[in-house]
Design an enzyme around this catalytic site. Structure first.
Site, PDB file in Angstrom:
ATOM      1  N   HIS A 241      10.217  -4.783   8.046  1.00 19.54           N
ATOM      2  CA  HIS A 241      11.718  -4.615   8.811  1.00 19.54           C
ATOM      3  C   HIS A 241      12.552  -5.139   7.566  1.00 19.54           C
ATOM      4  O   HIS A 241      13.766  -4.375   7.622  1.00 19.54           O
ATOM      5  CB  HIS A 241      11.775  -6.013   9.720  1.00 19.54           C
ATOM      6  N   GLU A 245      15.492  -1.925   6.317  1.00 24.26           N
ATOM      7  CA  GLU A 245      16.893  -2.385   6.501  1.00 24.26           C
ATOM      8  C   GLU A 245      17.453  -2.344   4.913  1.00 24.26           C
ATOM      9  O   GLU A 245      18.674  -1.655   4.765  1.00 24.26           O
ATOM     10  CB  GLU A 245      17.080  -3.915   6.842  1.00 24.26           C
ATOM     11  N   LYS A 248      17.837   1.573   3.991  1.00 22.38           N
ATOM     12  CA  LYS A 248      18.963   2.098   4.791  1.00 22.38           C
ATOM     13  C   LYS A 248      20.302   1.839   3.998  1.00 22.38           C
ATOM     14  O   LYS A 248      21.099   2.714   4.060  1.00 22.38           O
ATOM     15  CB  LYS A 248      19.065   1.530   6.245  1.00 22.38           C
ATOM     16  N   ASN A 249      20.464   0.434   3.797  1.00 21.21           N
ATOM     17  CA  ASN A 249      21.738   0.272   2.824  1.00 21.21           C
ATOM     18  C   ASN A 249      21.887   1.013   1.814  1.00 21.21           C
ATOM     19  O   ASN A 249      22.691   1.578   1.442  1.00 21.21           O
ATOM     20  CB  ASN A 249      21.777  -1.216   2.722  1.00 21.21           C
TER      21      ASN A 249
HETATM   22  O1  PV2 Z   1      27.131  -3.455  -0.222  1.00 27.77           O
HETATM   23  S1  PV2 Z   1      26.489  -2.486  -0.941  1.00 27.77           S
HETATM   24  O2  PV2 Z   1      26.718  -2.490  -2.284  1.00 27.77           O
HETATM   25  C1  PV2 Z   1      24.659  -2.924  -0.511  1.00 27.77           C
HETATM   26  C2  PV2 Z   1      24.555  -3.874   0.583  1.00 27.77           C
HETATM   27  C3  PV2 Z   1      23.189  -4.164   0.910  1.00 27.77           C
HETATM   28  C4  PV2 Z   1      22.207  -3.521   0.247  1.00 27.77           C
HETATM   29  O3  PV2 Z   1      20.835  -3.757   0.494  1.00 27.77           O
HETATM   30  C5  PV2 Z   1      22.396  -2.389  -0.731  1.00 27.77           C
HETATM   31  C6  PV2 Z   1      23.883  -2.080  -0.914  1.00 27.77           C
HETATM   32  O4  PV2 Z   1      24.308  -0.958  -1.627  1.00 27.77           O
HETATM   33  N1  PV2 Z   1      26.652  -1.113  -0.366  1.00 27.77           N
HETATM   34  C7  PV2 Z   1      26.618  -0.840   0.996  1.00 27.77           C
HETATM   35  C8  PV2 Z   1      27.158   0.317   1.371  1.00 27.77           C
HETATM   36  C9  PV2 Z   1      27.351   1.167   2.293  1.00 27.77           C
HETATM   37  C10 PV2 Z   1      28.397   2.445   2.443  1.00 27.77           C
HETATM   38  C11 PV2 Z   1      29.129   2.602   1.273  1.00 27.77           C
HETATM   39  C12 PV2 Z   1      29.028   1.805   0.159  1.00 27.77           C
HETATM   40  C13 PV2 Z   1      28.161   0.806   0.263  1.00 27.77           C
HETATM   41  C14 PV2 Z   1      27.798  -0.448  -0.845  1.00 27.77           C
END
Ligand code: PV2
Length: 402
Positions: A241, A245, A248-249
């Protein structure tokens, strides 16, 4: 079948909320799973489940009135009251009879199903509050404090229910891999293989949506047994999980930050076994975010997508309720681990998952309803004791990440 009138439910709530929840270590889960009988598990759960339910139900009643009056919060409250009542039916039941034990298992499954949508229903309640009231700082803090404890309590209750139904219920346990599993715990969980599973599944969604996806560069480092795969006694579904997540980020960040070119920098994952910690670091070159925003990614209020108004119903929010990061951090903290985000604005973000290397240190972290927790909902936030300029307008919201 005794229908309790509301007053006796209140009395039972007071009675069971006086007990502190009893945290189990992963080692205890294993030993219990290997040696305990269904009857012993039943005897433990018919007390421990009402204790954990009562502790968090008393806290629900301390929520700010505005939130408590939201329809979705009322619905969740009813589910908890119903489930609390159903377990109390077994308080004096005969633990010797298989009929009682079978009925108990069926009741647990019914309760687990009733509560399957609690996360999004509570998020809906937060959204109803945002759409109907101004939310001041104190309320926002109470909501943050409450939801972390509420979702942690829910993780722990579902863990107890899953262990009992998997060990003693007649639920189908999967193929060969489950032969060594104790309930939902894998005593030899190979972290690299779960990382790869999470990557492949996140990559599939990324390809579907963006028609491209970053490669994965994975490395393993075992300080204790050089060259040996990093293994842990853990709940694979919790670890999966978190990783799903984070992938995906990182994938979204990487693809959106490099929209102009076709060359995507890979996502790098290091799995490291140290003396005390096992770390899984995920590094992306997705452009990162400013330090002023990093904390908000773990805030429920800022991660709650606004209700799409009827007029622009076609713009379904990209992200769901964006509770993925705060809940993933709770899964890590549940066994005394953590998740930390370290972002370099303009370059990318490192997300580090910390897990306890020793199963004897991996104990459940459970919220306790007591004077300290109750006081938190009443005290006002102390005025700052460091100089600060006019605080930046909190209006700006970070786009939610699903
Ligand atoms: O905030 S982050 O740095 C970010 C946050 C959490 C994570 O796990 C990885 C990451 O990279 N990042 C999320 C995101 C989404 C759309 C466009 C640009 C970004 C930049």
């Amino acid at each position: 079948f005794t229908l309790r009138c509301c007053s006796s439910v209140a009395k039972m709530l007071d009675f069971y909320s006086q007990f502190n929840p009893s945290p189990l270590s992963i080692k205890q889960f294993i030993d219990f799973g290997l040696s305990a009988s269904e009857e012993k598990s039943f005897m433990f759960l018919r007390k421990e489940l009402p204790v954990r339910l009562a502790n968090i139900m008393k806290e629900i009643h301390l929520l700010p009135d505005n939130l408590l009056r939201m329809p979705s919060v009322g619905l969740v409250n009813q589910w908890y009251a119903l489930s609390f009542n159903e377990i109390l039916e077994f308080e004096k039941a005969d633990s010797n009879s298989t009929e009682t034990l079978d009925r108990f298992c069926k009741t647990l499954v019914k309760i687990r199903n009733r509560h399957s949508d609690v996360v999004q229903t509570m998020a809906q309640g937060v959204m109803e509050l945002k759409d109907s009231h101004d939310v001041d700082n104190q309320t926002e803090n109470s909501i943050q404090y409450f939801l972390d404890r509420f979702y942690m309590s829910r993780i722990s209750i579902r863990m107890l229910i899953n262990q009992h139904t998997l060990l003693f219920g007649n639920e189908l346990t999967r193929g060969d891999s489950s032969l060594r599993h104790i309930g939902c715990i894998d005593p030899q969980c190979d972290l690299i293989s779960v990382v790869k599973d999470a990557y492949e599944n996140a990559r599939f969604l990324c390809e579907q949506y963006y028609l491209s996806s970053p490669e994965l560069k994975i490395s393993e480092h075992n300080e204790l047994e050089n060259g040996a795969p990093v293994r842990i006694i853990y709940v694979p579904s919790h670890f999966y999980h978190m990783l799903f997540e984070l992938f995906k980020n990182s994938m979204r960040a990487t693809v959106e930050h490099h929209a102009d070119t076709d060359i995507l920098p890979p996502i790098e994952v290091s799995v490291v076994r140290g003396k005390e910690d096992i770390c899984v670091k995920m590094s992306d070159k997705g452009g990162g975010i400013p330090r002023s925003v990093t904390d908000m990614l773990f805030h429920y209020m800022y991660s709650t997508a606004p209700q799409p108004s009827k007029s622009d119903a076609h713009t379904v929010p990209l992200a769901g309720y964006g509770y993925g990061l705060p809940i993933s951090r709770l899964y890590a903290r549940y066994f005394h681990g953590d998740i930390m985000l370290l972002s370099c604005d303009g370059l990318g973000t490192d997300a580090i998952v910390y897990l306890k290397a020793l199963s004897t240190e991996a104990n459940e972290l459970l919220p306790i309803f007591n004077k300290t927790s109750s006081k938190f909902y009443r005290t006002t936030i102390p005025t700052g004791d460091w100089s600060s300029t006019q605080s930046a307008c909190m209006e700006h919201r970070y786009p939610t990440i699903s």
